[in-house]
Design an enzyme around this catalytic site. Structure first.
Site, PDB file in Angstrom:
ATOM      1  N   GLN A  54      -7.289  -0.239   5.623  1.00 61.31           N
ATOM      2  CA  GLN A  54      -7.991  -0.802   6.777  1.00 61.31           C
ATOM      3  C   GLN A  54      -9.471  -1.046   6.489  1.00 61.31           C
ATOM      4  OE1 GLN A  54      -6.622  -1.949   9.392  1.00 61.31           O
ATOM      5  NE2 GLN A  54      -4.573  -1.050   9.350  1.00 61.31           N
ATOM      6  N   SER A 112      -3.776  -3.411   0.449  1.00 62.10           N
ATOM      7  CA  SER A 112      -2.645  -4.215   0.904  1.00 62.10           C
ATOM      8  C   SER A 112      -3.101  -5.632   1.203  1.00 62.10           C
ATOM      9  CB  SER A 112      -2.039  -3.594   2.172  1.00 62.10           C
ATOM     10  OG  SER A 112      -1.000  -4.393   2.668  1.00 62.10           O
ATOM     11  N   ASN A 131      -6.388   3.976  10.792  1.00 59.06           N
ATOM     12  CA  ASN A 131      -5.690   2.781  11.264  1.00 59.06           C
ATOM     13  C   ASN A 131      -5.440   2.775  12.767  1.00 59.06           C
ATOM     14  OD1 ASN A 131      -3.892   4.933  10.180  1.00 59.06           O
ATOM     15  ND2 ASN A 131      -2.300   3.714  11.174  1.00 59.06           N
ATOM     16  N   CYS A 159       3.780   1.279  11.757  1.00 55.59           N
ATOM     17  CA  CYS A 159       4.788   1.987  10.974  1.00 55.59           C
ATOM     18  C   CYS A 159       5.478   3.096  11.756  1.00 55.59           C
ATOM     19  CB  CYS A 159       4.156   2.565   9.703  1.00 55.59           C
ATOM     20  SG  CYS A 159       3.636   1.290   8.546  1.00 55.59           S
ATOM     21  N   ALA A 194       0.813  -1.216   0.000  1.00 58.48           N
ATOM     22  CA  ALA A 194       0.000   0.000   0.000  1.00 58.48           C
ATOM     23  C   ALA A 194       0.845   1.264   0.000  1.00 58.48           C
ATOM     24  CB  ALA A 194      -0.938  -0.004   1.204  1.00 58.48           C
ATOM     25  N   THR A 195       2.035   1.216   0.594  1.00 63.64           N
ATOM     26  CA  THR A 195       2.893   2.401   0.586  1.00 63.64           C
ATOM     27  C   THR A 195       3.243   2.785  -0.846  1.00 63.64           C
ATOM     28  OG1 THR A 195       3.827   2.036   2.785  1.00 63.64           O
ATOM     29  CG2 THR A 195       5.167   3.298   1.241  1.00 63.64           C
ATOM     30  N   THR A 215       9.699  -7.125 -12.561  1.00 63.72           N
ATOM     31  CA  THR A 215       9.035  -8.422 -12.632  1.00 63.72           C
ATOM     32  C   THR A 215       8.085  -8.591 -11.457  1.00 63.72           C
ATOM     33  OG1 THR A 215      10.957  -9.388 -13.725  1.00 63.72           O
ATOM     34  CG2 THR A 215       9.386 -10.919 -12.717  1.00 63.72           C
TER      35      THR A 215
END
Length: 375
Positions: A179, A199, A149, A323, A69-70, A237
């Protein structure tokens, strides 16, 4: 072990682990290769993409895989700035965003963009009219999370985005749905979201893989330069085994929304009933929060002290966003939580695998911590 830190990450489901391992062992081809092994790898990615698209009710070709997600949020924000921010320079966000969104906007600000950050009002709730008032002719992007979150609060994304689009359909809308995805309905067409970050490891999938929904017609400046993978949206890839796990997690959960929601609401009610009569416990999460996250404060005790006391008893919770590595994010303060309560905040985040018995054991351990640590 009692695991109440599901907002940080979830335990991968057995079927997910099987899908990842099977892909690594038997379908290890490069999806860009033209031979059979490559084609099989591509088919696995196609299935995962369709699973995600089906839940979002969007075409599969609008879903792109990322490393998490970042990256998805950075691609959304910086990618939109690269294409739509050449003439217009105003962007709008909130003061309670995840660090991946917050830092992306900080960087834009350093580069000369005007970043408007909307705070909750004194009651701890966001007023849609505050976002509307911030929109002007120089605005090209608005970004806000759907579920916070740290508290589980649901933000008025649908109302804000729908109103903004009626004012100016050219303004790009981005939603961090990390979330929310697979926990509450996330439909881009209903939210009027052009870009959505997701995510895998928040929904029993593997870490290191995420996705971004990009509405047809929206152009983003590519951030990962290299090959033409993901329809030239992201070079590199693809991590096929992780994508296989992501797709499996979505497929596993897709038919269980109602049952999981009912169970989580039962767990949340039980938790709140048990904490209601405890001395020194204050609930920080608002009433409109999702049932997956409850933020409380054990007044008079620092979060980390309680956290490690519980950890010794194999009960795992969080003091805030994973985080932030234990540092205060400032989000609770933005929601009107006092510094004293912020210092003692604990985030308990449930999964459908948790039980009321585990909650009872946690409450007993928390009461013991209050008693013993007070000495």
């Amino acid at each position: 072990m009692i695991y109440f830190d599901n907002a940080a990450t979830t335990k991968p489901a057995e079927s997910v682990i099987k899908a990842v391992c099977d892909c690594m062992e038997n379908t290890f081809g490069n999806p860009s290769s033209l031979h059979t092994l490559g084609i099989r790898a591509q088919q696995i990615m196609d299935r995962a993409r369709k699973n995600i698209a089906s839940v979002l009710a969007v075409p599969p070709e609008t879903v792109y895989f990322t490393s998490g997600a970042t990256e998805s949020s950075n691609l959304a924000i910086r990618g939109a700035a690269g294409t739509y921010g050449r003439r217009k320079k105003r962007v709008i966000t909130t003061t309670v965003e995840h660090s991946s969104v917050k830092e992306a906007f900080n960087r834009l600000e350093e580069e000369g963009f005007e970043v408007i950050r909307i705070s909750p009002r004194e009651n701890g709730e966001f007023a849609p009219e505050d976002f509307i008032a911030a929109v002007d002719g120089n605005t090209f992007l608005i970004s806000m999370m759907l579920v916070n979150n740290e508290t589980g609060a649901v933000l008025p994304v649908k109302k804000v985005f729908n109103t903004v689009k009626r004012m100016n359909s050219e303004i790009i809308t981005h939603c961090d749905a990390v979330q929310a995805f697979m926990k509450i309905p996330v439909k881009p067409n209903e939210l009027k979201a052009d870009l959505i970050s997701m995510s895998a490891h928040k929904i029993y999938g593997p870490k290191g893989v995420g996705a971004i929904y990009v509405k047809k017609g929206i152009r983003l400046l590519k951030q990962n330069h290299g090959g033409k993978q993901e329809n030239n949206m992201r070079g590199g890839t693809e991590a096929v085994p992780l994508i296989a796990g992501f797709g499996e997690a979505v497929e596993m959960l897709s038919g269980t929304f109602a049952d999981r929601t009912e169970k989580l609401e039962t767990l949340r009610r039980h938790f709140l009933e048990k904490t209601e009569n405890m001395d020194g416990i204050s609930v920080n999460s608002p009433e409109n929060s999702v049932p997956y996250i409850v933020n409380i404060s054990a007044v008079g005790f620092r979060s980390e002290i309680i956290l490690h006391f519980l950890e010794e008893r194999e009960i795992y919770i969080s003091s805030g966003s994973a985080c932030s590595k234990g540092a205060k994010s400032g989000v609770l303060g933005e929601f009107g939580i006092s510094p004293e309560l912020e210092d003692s905040a604990l985030r308990i985040s449930f999964s459908h695998e948790n039980t009321t018995e585990q909650i009872d054991e946690f409450i007993s351990a928390l009461a013991e911590a209050q008693k013993r640590l007070k000495r």
